[in-house]
Design an enzyme around this catalytic site. Structure first.
Site, short mmCIF file in Angstrom:
data_model
loop_
_atom_site.label_atom_id
_atom_site.label_comp_id
_atom_site.label_asym_id
_atom_site.label_seq_id
_atom_site.Cartn_x
_atom_site.Cartn_y
_atom_site.Cartn_z
N ARG A 162 1.00 -1.07 0.28
CA ARG A 162 0.05 0.28 -0.09
C ARG A 162 1.40 1.30 0.15
O ARG A 162 1.60 1.19 1.12
CB ARG A 162 -1.42 0.05 0.88
CG ARG A 162 -1.62 -1.32 1.02
CD ARG A 162 -3.25 -0.79 2.23
NE ARG A 162 -3.91 -2.05 1.82
CZ ARG A 162 -4.62 -2.36 2.81
NH1 ARG A 162 -5.78 -1.11 2.63
NH2 ARG A 162 -6.24 -3.66 2.56
N SER A 275 -21.66 -13.61 10.61
CA SER A 275 -20.80 -13.17 10.17
C SER A 275 -20.93 -12.71 9.26
O SER A 275 -20.73 -14.02 8.05
CB SER A 275 -19.80 -12.42 10.32
OG SER A 275 -19.09 -11.82 10.26
N LYS A 294 -17.56 -18.83 15.82
CA LYS A 294 -18.00 -18.19 14.55
C LYS A 294 -18.66 -19.14 13.47
O LYS A 294 -18.41 -20.03 13.23
CB LYS A 294 -17.63 -17.24 14.95
CG LYS A 294 -16.85 -17.25 14.08
CD LYS A 294 -15.41 -16.43 13.21
CE LYS A 294 -14.56 -16.84 11.95
NZ LYS A 294 -13.66 -17.10 12.89
N SER A 327 -18.68 -0.96 2.14
CA SER A 327 -18.49 0.28 1.17
C SER A 327 -17.44 0.38 -0.10
O SER A 327 -17.31 0.93 -0.98
CB SER A 327 -17.23 1.10 2.20
OG SER A 327 -15.94 0.04 2.59
N THR A 399 -20.50 6.30 11.55
CA THR A 399 -19.21 6.62 13.05
C THR A 399 -19.65 8.32 11.94
O THR A 399 -20.41 8.68 11.08
CB THR A 399 -17.86 6.48 11.56
OG1 THR A 399 -17.18 7.41 11.42
CG2 THR A 399 -18.87 6.61 9.73
N LYS A 402 -17.16 10.00 8.02
CA LYS A 402 -17.03 10.06 6.84
C LYS A 402 -18.68 11.24 6.31
O LYS A 402 -18.14 12.21 6.62
CB LYS A 402 -17.64 8.12 6.12
CG LYS A 402 -16.95 7.33 6.71
CD LYS A 402 -17.07 6.16 5.89
CE LYS A 402 -15.95 5.36 6.50
NZ LYS A 402 -14.79 5.47 7.67
N THR A 431 -9.31 4.58 27.07
CA THR A 431 -8.15 5.35 25.77
C THR A 431 -8.49 7.24 25.99
O THR A 431 -9.60 7.26 26.81
CB THR A 431 -8.57 5.47 24.52
OG1 THR A 431 -7.88 5.70 24.07
CG2 THR A 431 -10.25 5.49 24.29
N THR A 432 -7.78 8.13 25.84
CA THR A 432 -8.21 9.71 25.90
C THR A 432 -9.81 9.59 24.99
O THR A 432 -9.87 9.11 23.84
CB THR A 432 -7.45 10.34 25.41
OG1 THR A 432 -5.73 9.81 25.91
CG2 THR A 432 -7.55 11.55 25.77
#
Length: 628
Positions: A162, A275, A294, A327, A399, A402, A431-432
């Site tokens: 990538r 899933s 799963k 997506s 989210t 986006k 986490t902060t």
């Protein structure tokens, strides 16, 4: 050392023992009395383990057992105890042999007999537990850098490495950006800032105000100085948007999916997860971390899903994880049918609306809202609509990064489920939290898109026109009813070459998508039109794609059709209908009458809808009809 003094020192130094009162610690120490007297608190775990063979030894002291529960030092204590026990056992086995006068003779004879045998391999020596590892030899250490380079060489070899382009989007010239050279302006056609909200003055001004008032940082985790009124307001907005009881905000939706699925499914006894094969990596990661059993069902394959569900009784906890808009393909999850199967087999539903929030529904709540478009228009925002599809989904994840144009992720569900995740999920707790300007911008963006239809109207009409133009040019687009425009290339190396040529020769940025994001052989360019792409920009894109396709000899739609088709390109639309997931016979999720409603709404609200020349003739006809 005096036991009471030792306990006092431990009590002050250890945050775990500090939660246990001195009286309780005194009791634990007293419980350590045995035939050999009170063991000293300073005695190490290893030393106590060595005494395990002594008469009257009662094992680990009560106080040490308490300390073993500590999440910090507990693992070390248990590891030391295990190592000491193994050493003590070996010593006990070797003691009788050492006392025997003939043992040394036997050992010497065995050593001579094996002297002529082949030397054992390094692996055999390393695997042996009879002899300790020596660090006095000249043996080379593991080649860490060589391993890193070998992994990278593999990526380069299969053309899946990538490359990250230096693209700097310009707020004042959206959807344009400059590259590493600020004078080199390019048009971005692959951003997930679908509606351009990142540069919306309403959003930017809200962030500036919060920055001036509260500063740049959050100050800590939500539990430590990082919980503010803006966090609570944002979560209230999200819960209202999805007509749920509560919501919880995370640093990203990857974290939201990973933390929620892993925490939830590890808390449900014997939970089984089902899933969709095309689910995002964040959900797959959460499923792995949950440790739950799963099953992966074929994309949008209801028969396969039901076959898997039918293996388990209704009493078994089950979770079905899937997305609304996928997506990379633009296909749509079969939400009504999956919810019906969940009800039939006693499962809960986990719907990822990441690529749909802000984009679908009259208020931007996503595809679930879009299914009940008219009912959602009539009902006040936040009010539960009994029997609606939104009412049948148990957990929604989305989210802020986006269509809402900011950053962050969230879940929305029942109050008890959200509170359970808040209380147990490490990805939330340790986490902060999101900074105040981010929260303020997200609130402003959600409220704006809940009321405005302009951005969705323009974006959807631009998508229609681009798909139509690409079809006319024979450029192969993976068919779908959403806003995603995946252009099939089918080869990793040539997809990268096409992306590079568009950027360097045509000043158009469209990133190539390869494995593992998409399967090998389905590599593509992923295009996402926005409200800001003009007719001239679209014409340049079409010309550039046509040129690149000719120069690289890439297959067009007719070529794929002759070869039998791939991922919907060149395949029968009838056969592909169930795969794309939307209503049979309906080409776009935003139907003509819904676009008309959106246009009429903006006319009534603002007196006009800024219409760019990119509007296709079919939509122009809709608009013209309203003017008669």
């Amino acid at each position: 050392m005096d036991p009471i003094k030792a306990m006092s020192l431990l009590n002050r130094a250890c945050p775990y023992l500090a939660r246990t009162g001195m009286t309780a610690l005194q009791g634990l120490a007293d419980a350590g009395l045995s035939g050999s007297g009170m063991r000293s608190l300073s005695t190490s775990a290893v030393e106590q383990a060595r005494c395990g063979v002594c008469p009257g030894h009662t094992g680990q002291s009560a106080l040490l057992a308490k300390a073993s529960e500590c999440p910090v030092v507990g693992p070390s204590i248990r590891a030391n105890d295990a190592a000491a026990a193994v050493k003590a056992s070996k010593a006990a086995q070797q003691a009788p042999a050492a006392a025997c006068p003939y043992a040394k003779c036997v050992d010497s004879a065995e050593a001579k007999a094996s002297a002529g045998a082949n030397a054992p391999s390094k692996a055999g020596v390393a695997a042996s537990t009879a002899a300790p590892v020596s660090h006095d030899s000249q043996e080379a250490v593991f080649d860490y850098e060589g391993q890193y380079q070998a992994k990278l060489a593999k990526k380069h070899g299969d053309k899946s490495y990538r490359y990250f382009n230096n693209i700097n989007r310009l707020a004042g010239r959206f959807p344009q950006a400059h590259t590493a050279n600020a004078a080199n302006i390019v048009t971005v056609w692959c951003s997930n800032d679908y509606l351009g909200q990142s540069k919306n003055p309403v959003v930017v001004d809200a962030m500036k105000d919060a920055l001036d008032t509260y500063g740049a940082g959050a100050g800590g985790t939500r539990n430590i100085a990082g919980n503010s009124a803006l966090h609570l307001r944002l979560e209230a907005e999200l819960a209202s948007l999805h007509r749920m009881e509560a919501a919880l905000v995370f640093s990203s939706c990857f974290v939201a999916n990973d933390a929620t699925i892993s925490t939830l499914c590890s808390a449900l006894p014997d939970c089984v997860i089902f899933s969709d094969k095309m689910n995002h990596a964040s959900m797959i990661q959460g499923i792995r971390h949950s440790g739950a059993k799963k099953h992966v069902f074929n994309h949008n394959d209801l028969a396969h899903l039901e076959q898997l569900l039918a293996q388990y009784p209704r009493s078994t906890p089950k979770l079905i994880a899937f997305e609304s808009v996928y997506s990379m393909s633009g296909t749509v999850g079969r939400i009504p049918e999956i919810c019906a199967l969940a009800k039939k087999y006693g499962a809960i539903t986990y719907l990822d609306e990441v690529h749909a929030v802000g984009m679908y529904g009259p208020h931007g709540a996503g595809v679930a809202e879009h299914y009940d478009y008219e009912a959602s228009l009539r009902a006040p925002v936040g009010q539960r609509i009994a029997g609606s599809l939104m009412d049948q989904v148990d957990i929604v994840t989305g989210t802020l990064g986006k269509a809402f144009g900011i950053v962050g992720g969230y879940i929305a569900a029942s109050s008890s489920l959200v509170d359970m995740i808040r209380s147990y999920a490490p990805g939330f707790i340790f986490t902060t939290s999101l900074p105040p300007p981010i929260n303020a911008g997200a609130v402003a963006s959600i409220q704006y898109l809940s009321d405005s239809q302009r951005e969705r109207f323009l974006q959807q009409t631009h998508v229609r026109q681009l798909k139509s133009d690409l079809a006319s040019a024979g450029i192969p687009v993976v068919p779908n009813p959403s806003h995603i425009v995946p252009v099939l290339v089918g080869d990793a190396e040539r997809a990268k070459m096409a992306s590079d040529m568009l950027l360097t020769e045509h000043n158009i940025y469209v990133q190539s998508i390869n494995y593992p994001t998409v399967p090998v052989g389905e590599e593509r360019l992923r295009i996402t039109p926005s409200p800001g792409h003009s007719t001239a920009m679209r014409a340049r894109l079409l010309g550039a794609l046509d040129s690149v396709w000719n120069r690289l000899g890439l297959r067009r739609t007719s070529d794929w059709e002759r070869e039998g088709g791939r991922c919907g390109v060149g395949e029968s639309r009838a056969d592909y209908g169930e795969h794309v997931g939307w209503k049979r016979g309906v080409e776009y999720m935003w139907e003509d009458h819904q676009l008309k409603q959106a246009r009429d709404y903006e006319m009534a609200r603002k007196g006009a809808v800024p219409i760019t020349p990119a509007i296709p003739e079919t939509v122009q006809q809709i608009i013209s009809a309203t003017m008669v």
